[in-house]
Scaffold this active site. Structure first.
Site, PDB file in Angstrom:
ATOM      1  N   GLY A 206      91.199  39.235  46.790  1.00  0.00           N
ATOM      2  CA  GLY A 206      90.723  37.918  46.396  1.00  0.00           C
ATOM      3  C   GLY A 206      91.529  37.371  45.237  1.00  0.00           C
ATOM      4  N   SER A 207      90.910  36.484  44.479  1.00  0.00           N
ATOM      5  CA  SER A 207      91.644  35.780  43.425  1.00  0.00           C
ATOM      6  C   SER A 207      91.784  36.644  42.166  1.00  0.00           C
ATOM      7  CB  SER A 207      90.877  34.503  43.072  1.00  0.00           C
ATOM      8  OG  SER A 207      89.602  34.849  42.568  1.00  0.00           O
ATOM      9  N   ALA A 208      92.770  36.304  41.346  1.00  0.00           N
ATOM     10  CA  ALA A 208      92.980  37.060  40.107  1.00  0.00           C
ATOM     11  C   ALA A 208      91.766  36.970  39.166  1.00  0.00           C
ATOM     12  CB  ALA A 208      94.262  36.590  39.417  1.00  0.00           C
ATOM     13  N   GLY A 211      89.224  39.408  40.405  1.00  0.00           N
ATOM     14  CA  GLY A 211      89.743  40.777  40.263  1.00  0.00           C
ATOM     15  C   GLY A 211      89.685  41.248  38.816  1.00  0.00           C
ATOM     16  N   GLU A 229      93.739  43.587  45.163  1.00  0.00           N
ATOM     17  CA  GLU A 229      94.824  42.847  45.822  1.00  0.00           C
ATOM     18  C   GLU A 229      94.564  41.381  45.505  1.00  0.00           C
ATOM     19  OE1 GLU A 229      96.677  45.108  46.965  1.00  0.00           O
ATOM     20  OE2 GLU A 229      95.196  46.688  47.228  1.00  0.00           O
ATOM     21  N   CYS A 263      98.185  34.578  50.203  1.00  0.00           N
ATOM     22  CA  CYS A 263      98.484  35.080  48.855  1.00  0.00           C
ATOM     23  C   CYS A 263      99.987  35.115  48.626  1.00  0.00           C
ATOM     24  CB  CYS A 263      97.881  36.469  48.673  1.00  0.00           C
ATOM     25  SG  CYS A 263      98.328  37.620  49.968  1.00  0.00           S
TER      26      CYS A 263
HETATM   27  P1  NAD Z   1      87.597  35.119  45.592  1.00  0.00           P
HETATM   28  O1  NAD Z   1      88.148  35.919  44.486  1.00  0.00           O
HETATM   29  O2  NAD Z   1      86.898  33.869  45.256  1.00  0.00           O
HETATM   30  O3  NAD Z   1      86.528  35.991  46.433  1.00  0.00           O
HETATM   31  C1  NAD Z   1      86.859  37.209  47.051  1.00  0.00           C
HETATM   32  C2  NAD Z   1      85.602  38.030  47.241  1.00  0.00           C
HETATM   33  O4  NAD Z   1      85.129  38.494  45.980  1.00  0.00           O
HETATM   34  C3  NAD Z   1      84.450  37.245  47.857  1.00  0.00           C
HETATM   35  O5  NAD Z   1      83.770  38.108  48.720  1.00  0.00           O
HETATM   36  C4  NAD Z   1      83.610  36.863  46.655  1.00  0.00           C
HETATM   37  O6  NAD Z   1      82.262  36.643  46.955  1.00  0.00           O
HETATM   38  C5  NAD Z   1      83.788  38.063  45.758  1.00  0.00           C
HETATM   39  N1  NAD Z   1      83.668  37.804  44.322  1.00  0.00           N
HETATM   40  C6  NAD Z   1      83.977  36.676  43.644  1.00  0.00           C
HETATM   41  N2  NAD Z   1      83.803  36.858  42.323  1.00  0.00           N
HETATM   42  C7  NAD Z   1      83.383  38.140  42.165  1.00  0.00           C
HETATM   43  C8  NAD Z   1      83.037  38.941  41.026  1.00  0.00           C
HETATM   44  N3  NAD Z   1      83.082  38.466  39.780  1.00  0.00           N
HETATM   45  N4  NAD Z   1      82.650  40.220  41.233  1.00  0.00           N
HETATM   46  C9  NAD Z   1      82.619  40.729  42.470  1.00  0.00           C
HETATM   47  N5  NAD Z   1      82.921  40.018  43.585  1.00  0.00           N
HETATM   48  C10 NAD Z   1      83.301  38.744  43.426  1.00  0.00           C
HETATM   49  O7  NAD Z   1      88.788  34.893  46.609  1.00  0.00           O
HETATM   50  P2  NAD Z   1      88.850  33.863  47.845  1.00  0.00           P
HETATM   51  O8  NAD Z   1      88.864  32.494  47.276  1.00  0.00           O
HETATM   52  O9  NAD Z   1      87.847  34.225  48.864  1.00  0.00           O
HETATM   53  O10 NAD Z   1      90.283  34.202  48.480  1.00  0.00           O
HETATM   54  C11 NAD Z   1      91.468  33.590  48.094  1.00  0.00           C
HETATM   55  C12 NAD Z   1      92.164  34.434  47.052  1.00  0.00           C
HETATM   56  O11 NAD Z   1      92.449  35.719  47.575  1.00  0.00           O
HETATM   57  C13 NAD Z   1      93.511  33.854  46.644  1.00  0.00           C
HETATM   58  O12 NAD Z   1      93.658  34.002  45.248  1.00  0.00           O
HETATM   59  C14 NAD Z   1      94.512  34.743  47.373  1.00  0.00           C
HETATM   60  O13 NAD Z   1      95.778  34.792  46.778  1.00  0.00           O
HETATM   61  C15 NAD Z   1      93.812  36.058  47.325  1.00  0.00           C
HETATM   62  N6  NAD Z   1      94.312  36.951  48.370  1.00  0.00           N
HETATM   63  C16 NAD Z   1      95.026  38.068  48.015  1.00  0.00           C
HETATM   64  C17 NAD Z   1      95.545  38.890  49.003  1.00  0.00           C
HETATM   65  C18 NAD Z   1      96.339  40.133  48.685  1.00  0.00           C
HETATM   66  O14 NAD Z   1      96.409  40.996  49.544  1.00  0.00           O
HETATM   67  N7  NAD Z   1      96.952  40.261  47.525  1.00  0.00           N
HETATM   68  C19 NAD Z   1      95.341  38.568  50.342  1.00  0.00           C
HETATM   69  C20 NAD Z   1      94.588  37.431  50.651  1.00  0.00           C
HETATM   70  C21 NAD Z   1      94.073  36.633  49.668  1.00  0.00           C
END
Ligand code: NAD
Length: 482
Positions: A206-208, A211, A229, A263
């Site tokens: 997910g997003s930085a 993470g 990731e 990403c």
């Molecule tokens: P996001 O970070 O908003 O959410 C990802 C997941 O984490 C969701 O299930 C969300 O509910 C959960 N989440 C959010 N905040 C949380 C917290 N504080 N604690 C625990 N869980 C939490 O990401 P998104 O908007 O769904 O996806 C897009 C992002 O993912 C972009 O930044 C993209 O670059 C990244 N991404 C990275 C990769 C990689 O492999 N490096 C691949 C695909 C997407």
């Protein structure tokens, strides 16, 4: 607070799924009950279950792809490639498990035998993003299950229907229900899962910002393994090349595939002065020709929607902010339908902006930065806290060698897009892009821990140094017991 959840199709605004926030206590109870038996199965049996899962994916490939296309807004052709990747993950993960975390025995005459084996961590939480709602969580789930972990999977709240469908395919393959479960909810549920004492590891894509929040939360708990990731602010650098059209196509694929919601998407096009006047118009011409339409349209579009109206709005605002701070529009990103999240590709020249914001703009917006030479281009490419992917277009083998050694990223390509990484290679980044636990081929590494053993069938031991002579019993002491 309501526990209802709704998912709508971005391309139509129609409701596609309705459900409820999950019950974490029940899910944990079931996972803990299943943990021991699953870990005790042989790896061969678990692999067989995964192969059955791959067969289920194949059997349901078309409805699966249609659901992904509907819930994410990506074109059907692209959703089909995602389903293919879900199926292929099984054989790749089986091979990776054997190569990265298999058993090893080293026989030694003196020491008996030394063995290296791996054990599962136990209960893994998988947190998924919305952009590849099946392939990316699956990239953690399959290696974790093969290694003998049970999994609680929390799909993105923006793609719950795909998350549920994916989980069901494991169950249809007869993987026991407690071994892989889908737990619905938003970030709050993600937080609860991360903090839950029964969770042994967190596998996050997910997003930085999210993470980092997870990393902070677990900073005082080294017992939980955490694989992060995260996103990128990825550069694509263009130096001299005779193949202008091919270079332009590579840039377009990097920046706009999946409507820029990858990403690894190129966010910054860094171009040498010497090729600028050829490359930039070629990219603009192609970008203007890209078809943006709903997932099932004919002819098939190059890209569909971004995930929702809030994201489309945020992208438009980010473009305005770049323009307000000295950016120049080469091709303005537009929002053709006010109430739906379609965006057309945008190109903004941002060379003149002094402090370009180092953030990930997750949509079809490319910034162009003009530089005078290769050294400046490399410095500009590295001018980010992220480090996921970087590409060089043009140049000779020596140029790529130089770029490869200087570029700070986990993926460094030459004359290829920044995206479209191979599942047969490790996948991860440095800086804000990851925590040095790459996924894909190296996912096996964080799904099990190594146990080293030395083994002999009978105790056989002697002390060679530092021992006094044994005291011989005297006649007196011998007679004492008579
Ligand atoms: P996001 O970070 O908003 O959410 C990802 C997941 O984490 C969701 O299930 C969300 O509910 C959960 N989440 C959010 N905040 C949380 C917290 N504080 N604690 C625990 N869980 C939490 O990401 P998104 O908007 O769904 O996806 C897009 C992002 O993912 C972009 O930044 C993209 O670059 C990244 N991404 C990275 C990769 C990689 O492999 N490096 C691949 C695909 C997407």
């Amino acid at each position: 607070m309501s526990d209802k959840m709704i998912s709508t199709e971005p391309a139509t605004g129609n409701q596609i799924w309705r459900g409820k926030v999950g019950n974490i206590d029940k899910v944990m109870e079931r996972a803990l009950a299943a943990k021991r038996d699953w870990a005790r199965q042989s790896a061969a049996v678990r692999m067989e279950f995964m192969r059955r899962f791959a067969n289920q994916v194949l059997k349901h490939a078309e409805p699966f792809a249609e659901l992904i296309a509907r819930e994410t807004g990506k074109p059907l052709w692209e959703a089909r490639t995602e389903v293919e990747a879900v199926k292929n993950k099984v054989e790749i993960s089986i091979k990776a498990y054997a190569e990265r975390t298999g058993q090893k025995k080293l026989d030694s005459a003196l020491q008996g035998s030394s063995a290296l084996r791996h054990k599962p961590h136990g209960l893994m939480a998988v947190l998924g993003p919305y952009n590849f709602p099946a392939h990316l969580p699956n990239g953690h789930i399959v290696p974790a299950l093969i290694a003998g972990n049970v999994v609680v999977f929390k799909p993105s709240e923006k793609t719950p229907a795909v998350g549920e469908f994916l989980t069901k395919l494991f169950h249809e393959a007869e993987v026991p229900e407690g071994v892989i479960q889908c737990l619905h909810g938003g970030p709050d549920m993600g937080k609860a899962l991360v903090a839950h004492e029964a969770v042994d590891g967190v596998l996050f894509t997910g997003s930085a910002p999210a993470g980092i929040a997870i990393n902070k939360k677990l900073a005082g708990n080294p017992a939980k393994i955490v694989a992060l990731e995260m996103g990128g602010n990825n550069p694509i650098v263009v130096i001299d090349t005779p193949k202008i059209e091919d270079a332009a196509v590579t840039i377009i694929q990097s920046a706009y595939t999946t409507a820029g919601q990858r990403c690894t998407a190129a966010r910054r096009l860094i171009v040498l002065d010497s090729v600028y006047d050829e490359i930039v118009p070629a990219v603009k011409n192609l970008a203007e020709r890209l078809i943006v339409d709903e997932p099932f349209a004919e002819p098939q579009p190059f890209m569909g929607t971004v995930i929702d109206n809030a994201t489309a709005e945020m992208m438009m605002e980010s473009q305005e902010a770049l323009l307000a701070h000295g950016g120049e529009a080469i091709l303005k990103m537009t929002r053709p339908k006010e109430d739906l999240p379609f965006l057309t590709p945008g190109i903004i020249e941002t060379t003149a902006i002094e402090d370009r914001p180092d953030v990930e703009l997750f949509g079809p917006l490319l910034q162009v930065i003009r530089v005078k030479d290769f050294d400046e281009a490399i410095a500009e490419a590295n001018n980010t806290r992220y480090g996921l992917s970087a590409s060089l277009v043009g140049g000779k083998p020596d140029d790529f060698e130089h770029f490869w050694s200087e570029a700070r990223a986990g993926i460094v390509n030459w004359n290829r897009p920044t995206n479209g990484a191979s599942s047969g290679a490790p996948f991860g980044g440095i800086g804000l892009s990851g925590n040095h636990r790459p996924a894909a081929y190296y996912a096996a590494d964080y799904c099990a821990y190594p146990v080293a053993s030395t083994e002999v069938e009978q105790p056989r031991a002697s002390i060679g140094v530092g021992l006094k002579d044994a005291v011989k019993p005297t006649r007196k002491s011998k007679d004492a017991h008579k």
